[in-house]
Each structure stands twice: as C-alpha cells, then as structure tokens.
Design a protein around this motif. Structure first.
Motif, PDB file in Angstrom:
ATOM      1  N   ALA A 142       0.835  -1.209   0.000  1.00 45.65           N
ATOM      2  CA  ALA A 142       0.000   0.000   0.000  1.00 45.65           C
ATOM      3  C   ALA A 142       0.869   1.258   0.000  1.00 45.65           C
ATOM      4  CB  ALA A 142      -0.935  -0.009   1.208  1.00 45.65           C
ATOM      5  N   ASP A 143       1.940   1.249   0.801  1.00 49.93           N
ATOM      6  CA  ASP A 143       2.854   2.396   0.820  1.00 49.93           C
ATOM      7  C   ASP A 143       3.520   2.594  -0.532  1.00 49.93           C
ATOM      8  OD1 ASP A 143       2.253   2.785   3.472  1.00 49.93           O
ATOM      9  OD2 ASP A 143       4.104   1.880   4.233  1.00 49.93           O
ATOM     10  N   ALA A 144       3.974   1.517  -1.130  1.00 47.18           N
ATOM     11  CA  ALA A 144       4.627   1.616  -2.444  1.00 47.18           C
ATOM     12  C   ALA A 144       3.652   2.142  -3.488  1.00 47.18           C
ATOM     13  CB  ALA A 144       5.178   0.248  -2.854  1.00 47.18           C
ATOM     14  N   ARG A 145       2.409   1.672  -3.431  1.00 48.78           N
ATOM     15  CA  ARG A 145       1.392   2.136  -4.393  1.00 48.78           C
ATOM     16  C   ARG A 145       1.113   3.622  -4.194  1.00 48.78           C
ATOM     17  NH1 ARG A 145      -2.734  -0.124  -7.660  1.00 48.78           N
ATOM     18  NH2 ARG A 145      -3.518   1.679  -8.796  1.00 48.78           N
ATOM     19  N   ALA A 146       1.009   4.049  -2.926  1.00 47.61           N
ATOM     20  CA  ALA A 146       0.748   5.469  -2.638  1.00 47.61           C
ATOM     21  C   ALA A 146       1.891   6.341  -3.146  1.00 47.61           C
ATOM     22  CB  ALA A 146       0.544   5.681  -1.139  1.00 47.61           C
ATOM     23  N   LEU A 147       3.129   5.907  -2.915  1.00 49.80           N
ATOM     24  CA  LEU A 147       4.272   6.671  -3.410  1.00 49.80           C
ATOM     25  C   LEU A 147       4.303   6.717  -4.927  1.00 49.80           C
ATOM     26  CD1 LEU A 147       7.082   5.526  -0.958  1.00 49.80           C
ATOM     27  CD2 LEU A 147       6.023   7.776  -1.107  1.00 49.80           C
ATOM     28  N   ARG A 148       4.029   5.582  -5.552  1.00 40.98           N
ATOM     29  CA  ARG A 148       4.032   5.524  -7.014  1.00 40.98           C
ATOM     30  C   ARG A 148       2.931   6.421  -7.593  1.00 40.98           C
ATOM     31  NH1 ARG A 148       4.584   0.406  -7.354  1.00 40.98           N
ATOM     32  NH2 ARG A 148       2.378  -0.072  -7.240  1.00 40.98           N
ATOM     33  N   ASP A 149       1.745   6.410  -6.961  1.00 37.20           N
ATOM     34  CA  ASP A 149       0.640   7.244  -7.445  1.00 37.20           C
ATOM     35  C   ASP A 149       0.898   8.725  -7.200  1.00 37.20           C
ATOM     36  OD1 ASP A 149      -0.618   4.948  -8.257  1.00 37.20           O
ATOM     37  OD2 ASP A 149      -2.028   4.885  -6.563  1.00 37.20           O
TER      38      ASP A 149
END
Length: 157
Positions: A142-149
């Motif tokens: 979830a953290d990686a997705r938030a950073l990527r988004d």
C-alpha cells in the motif's frame, strides 16, 4: 543665384552627413561600452549558473551512489539472513523426518501425543507469523502504491 544655392545645399548636405556620422560615432562609444558591460555580466551569470548546475548534479550523483551502496549492503545482509534461514529450515526438516521415522517404527503413544502437541503449537506459531508477515507485506504494498501514485509523472499533450 543658382550656383550659390547649389553650393549652400551641398554644404548643408555635407554638414548633415558629418553631423550624422559624428552622432553615430558618439552613440557607438556610449552604447558600445554598455553592450560590452552587459556581455561581461551575461558571461559571468552563465558561468555561475553552470557551476551551480554542476554542483547540483554532483550532489545528486553522490546521493545516488550513497543510496546504491546502502542498498547493496542491505542486499548482502538479506542474502546472509536468507542463507541462515535456509540452514535452519533444513535442520528442522531433518528433525521432522527423523521424528516421523521414529514414530513409524513403534514410538510410545505418550511420545506420539507429545510430538503431536509440539507440532500443533509450532503450526499455530507459524500461522501467526505468516499472518503478521502478510499484514506487513500488505502495508508495504500500500505504501509503495501510494508513493508511485503520488510521484509526478510525465504527461503527454
């Protein structure tokens, strides 16, 4: 009177040409100095901007190399931990196989019950560990997705 008019006209034209040439020369002296000064200022500013850009690029390269070095060190530690975990897993597998052989060759019922209890506790502990690991992995994803988004991206016109 005609020759006098021609002479005066020629003198006036010649005087105007001399005055224009003199004015042109004075403007060249006056503005030429300003242009030279502006060119020197521009060259100085370009050199300063070039130095600042080089310094920023160098700082970014140093940060990048530092991050790579930290990542390599972390990867080596992870490899060591994985090798240690494999060795422990192999040892546990051998112990479980040995216990299964002893049970198959006529172990006492009390020993079998004790083994079953220990295996049940181990299984419950492993299950809790896997659930915890899954929660951590989901959080990381979830953290990686938030950073990527949130990361600024290239937009196409």
């Amino acid at each position: 009177m005609a020759p006098l008019l021609i002479t005066h006209t020629a003198a006036a034209v010649l005087g105007a040409a001399l005055a224009a040439t003199a004015a042109w020369q004075v403007q060249d002296w006056r503005l030429g100095g300003q242009i030279t000064s502006l060119q020197a200022t521009h060259a100085t500013e370009r050199a300063r901007a070039s130095q600042a850009a080089w310094a920023a690029e160098r700082a970014a390269a140093i940060r990048y190399q530092g991050a790579l070095n930290v990542a390599r060190t972390r990867e080596a530690a992870l490899q060591r931990d994985a090798a240690r975990a494999r060795a422990l897993s192999d040892g546990l597998r051998e112990q479980a196989a040995d216990a299964a052989r002893r049970i198959a060759h006529g172990a006492a019922p009390a020993a079998v019950a004790e083994y079953a209890t220990a295996v049940g506790e181990l299984f419950a502990d492993c299950s809790r560990s896997y659930q915890s690991l899954a929660r951590q992995a989901d959080g990381h994803a979830a953290d990686a997705r938030a950073l990527r988004d949130a990361w600024p991206g290239m937009t196409t016109p």
